[in-house]
Design a protein around this motif. Structure first.
Motif, short mmCIF file in Angstrom:
data_model
loop_
_atom_site.label_atom_id
_atom_site.label_comp_id
_atom_site.label_asym_id
_atom_site.label_seq_id
_atom_site.Cartn_x
_atom_site.Cartn_y
_atom_site.Cartn_z
N LEU A 37 -11.87 -11.73 -51.55
CA LEU A 37 -11.49 -12.35 -52.81
C LEU A 37 -12.28 -13.64 -52.98
O LEU A 37 -12.37 -14.45 -52.04
N ASP A 38 -12.87 -13.81 -54.15
CA ASP A 38 -13.52 -15.08 -54.48
C ASP A 38 -12.55 -15.88 -55.33
O ASP A 38 -12.24 -15.51 -56.47
N VAL A 39 -12.03 -16.99 -54.78
CA VAL A 39 -11.05 -17.82 -55.48
C VAL A 39 -11.65 -19.20 -55.78
O VAL A 39 -10.92 -20.19 -55.85
N THR A 40 -12.96 -19.23 -55.96
CA THR A 40 -13.61 -20.50 -56.31
C THR A 40 -13.03 -21.05 -57.61
O THR A 40 -12.82 -22.26 -57.77
N HIS A 41 -12.75 -20.14 -58.57
CA HIS A 41 -12.13 -20.51 -59.85
C HIS A 41 -10.90 -19.63 -60.05
O HIS A 41 -10.94 -18.63 -60.78
N PRO A 42 -9.79 -19.95 -59.39
CA PRO A 42 -8.62 -19.06 -59.40
C PRO A 42 -7.94 -19.02 -60.76
O PRO A 42 -8.05 -19.94 -61.57
N LEU A 43 -7.20 -17.94 -60.99
CA LEU A 43 -6.45 -17.79 -62.24
C LEU A 43 -5.22 -18.68 -62.27
O LEU A 43 -4.75 -19.06 -63.34
N LEU A 44 -4.68 -19.01 -61.11
CA LEU A 44 -3.51 -19.89 -61.01
C LEU A 44 -3.93 -21.20 -60.36
O LEU A 44 -4.67 -21.19 -59.37
N PRO A 45 -3.47 -22.32 -60.88
CA PRO A 45 -3.87 -23.62 -60.30
C PRO A 45 -3.25 -23.82 -58.92
O PRO A 45 -2.03 -23.89 -58.79
N ARG A 46 -4.09 -23.87 -57.92
CA ARG A 46 -3.62 -24.10 -56.56
C ARG A 46 -4.55 -25.12 -55.90
O ARG A 46 -5.75 -25.18 -56.22
N PRO A 47 -4.05 -25.88 -54.94
CA PRO A 47 -4.86 -26.96 -54.38
C PRO A 47 -6.03 -26.49 -53.51
O PRO A 47 -7.00 -27.22 -53.33
N SER A 48 -5.92 -25.28 -52.96
CA SER A 48 -6.96 -24.84 -52.03
C SER A 48 -6.93 -23.33 -51.86
O SER A 48 -5.93 -22.66 -52.19
N ALA A 49 -8.01 -22.79 -51.30
CA ALA A 49 -8.04 -21.38 -50.95
C ALA A 49 -7.04 -21.08 -49.84
O ALA A 49 -6.47 -19.99 -49.78
N THR A 50 -6.83 -22.05 -48.97
CA THR A 50 -5.84 -21.88 -47.90
C THR A 50 -4.45 -21.65 -48.48
O THR A 50 -3.72 -20.76 -48.03
N ALA A 51 -4.09 -22.42 -49.49
CA ALA A 51 -2.78 -22.26 -50.13
C ALA A 51 -2.67 -20.90 -50.81
O ALA A 51 -1.61 -20.25 -50.76
N ILE A 52 -3.76 -20.45 -51.44
CA ILE A 52 -3.74 -19.15 -52.10
C ILE A 52 -3.56 -18.04 -51.06
O ILE A 52 -2.77 -17.11 -51.26
N ALA A 53 -4.28 -18.13 -49.96
CA ALA A 53 -4.16 -17.11 -48.92
C ALA A 53 -2.73 -17.06 -48.37
O ALA A 53 -2.17 -15.97 -48.13
N GLU A 54 -2.12 -18.21 -48.18
CA GLU A 54 -0.73 -18.25 -47.70
C GLU A 54 0.22 -17.59 -48.70
O GLU A 54 1.12 -16.83 -48.32
N GLU A 55 0.01 -17.89 -49.99
CA GLU A 55 0.86 -17.28 -51.03
C GLU A 55 0.69 -15.77 -51.06
O GLU A 55 1.66 -15.02 -51.22
N ILE A 56 -0.55 -15.30 -50.96
CA ILE A 56 -0.81 -13.86 -51.01
C ILE A 56 -0.14 -13.17 -49.83
O ILE A 56 0.52 -12.13 -50.00
N ARG A 57 -0.27 -13.72 -48.64
CA ARG A 57 0.34 -13.11 -47.46
C ARG A 57 1.86 -13.08 -47.59
O ARG A 57 2.51 -12.09 -47.22
N ALA A 58 2.43 -14.15 -48.13
CA ALA A 58 3.89 -14.19 -48.32
C ALA A 58 4.34 -13.15 -49.34
O ALA A 58 5.37 -12.48 -49.17
#
Length: 359
Positions: A110-131
């Protein structure tokens, strides 16, 4: 102008097929499970972590797996279920980015350089996805986060199962330096052996070789190896990556010995490969034959045509032509495969034909 640092996530489901089976059958939880059939010529499609402790691995012959783990539980695969769960997981990815490159049913970039949802970091996005995956499917996933695909995939293996690891830009080169080259995605067993003969055992060893020297030994792949030794990989995440090949292989219950048996098997394989081509509205120019003997020695032969394959009969004929130099076979044959590559759709074919006529 400062270049944008990409933010790449590699998601890898943990023992995906086996975990789905354990989820759907509580009696299998905590047990060594192999997805596959316990038959003489069958192989393990996936193994639970409980089975892996005994040395059971995917692609291992089922008989060998059972010897390693006598109480191994074999479960027949349910690919329709795995595909459905995979679709659920990909729907979760799509909440965050349209740039999703599937590698298989159980992993994706996944390329989350410009994510659809505002998140502080790719790390935070990965944590949300896994959850979200755990909450909505009952399954665990591991994630790697980095600034390129190569490092993100390395990172996802680092804390498996159900873990997450980040390799920031200032750590990439150092992280690669100590790793063995056979752990690198994109360096297969044969390439690793060639590297070992050159004294290349780690990323640091690989970094000592110039691009010119690597080209002499590895050809077109040299630029990739030169880059990853320095933590560099410019490959983009490709959400609509075109399919490169279509193939089918089969391991026979009884070994094949005679030309007649081998030709009949190839014609059956050609019919299945061509059915896949018709389903996807594709054809191709390169035919590859794969043959494995009973001693597990393997050989491949390829043939590229000027014009795309037009029907099943031509595909079968070319496969038989590739087989001809190997007859009579030096040993019984346990596996045959046919792959069609250099794929084209009808529009590509028509354009190529017009260009040929104009030329």
């Amino acid at each position: 102008m400062t270049a944008v640092v990409r933010r790449i996530i590699h998601i890898d489901m943990d023992a995906f097929y086996a975990s789905v089976e354990q989820r759907d059958n509580p009696a299998l939880k905590g047990q060594p499970v192999a997805v596959g059939r316990c038959q003489e010529r069958a192989v393990v499609a996936a193994a639970s972590y409980e089975a892996r402790k005994f040395g059971v691995r995917s692609a291992m012959p089922s008989v060998q797996a059972q010897r390693k783990c006598p109480h191994l539980i074999f479960v027949p695969p349910r690919f329709d279920v795995y595909r459905a769960v995979s679709a659920q997981i990909h729907a979760i990815f799509a909440r965050y980015t349209p740039l999703i490159q599937p590698l298989s049913l159980d992993e994706a970039y996944l390329d989350v350089t410009h994510p659809l949802l505002p998140r502080p970091s790719a790390t935070a996005i990965a944590e949300e996805i896994r959850a979200a995956i755990l909450r909505e499917t009952g399954l665990t996933a591991s994630a790697g986060v980095s600034y390129n695909k190569f490092l993100a995939k390395l990172a996802s293996d680092y804390r498996k199962p159900n873990g997450q690891f980040v390799i920031p830009p200032n750590r990439g080169e150092d992280f690669v330096a100590s790793l063995p080259v056979n752990a690198f995605h994109g360096v297969g067993p044969a390439t690793a052996r060639r590297m070992h003969t050159l004294g290349i055992h780690t990323g640091a060893d690989l970094r000592r070789f110039s691009l010119d020297i690597l080209r002499q030994h590895f050809g077109k792949a040299a630029a990739f190896y030169y880059g990853i030794a320095r933590g560099k990989d410019d490959r983009p995440v490709e959400p609509n990556r075109p399919r490169k090949s279509l193939g089918k292989e089969v391991t026979f219950e009884q070994d094949l010995r005679t030309p007649a048996e081998l030709h009949a098997a190839l014609r059956e394989l050609a019919s299945k490969v061509w059915a896949g081509c018709q389903k996807r509205n594709l054809t191709g120019r390169t035919i590859t034959l794969k043959l494995r003997y009973t001693d597990f020695d393997q050989c491949t032969r390829s043939l590229s045509l000027a014009d795309p394959v037009q029907d099943q009969e031509i595909l079968a004929e070319m496969a038989c032509r590739l087989l001809a130099p190997l007859l009579p076979v030096r040993a019984p044959v346990r596996l045959l495969g046919i792959t069609l590559s250099a794929l084209l759709n009808p529009q590509d074919q028509e354009a190529a034909t017009q260009l040929s006529l104009l030329s």
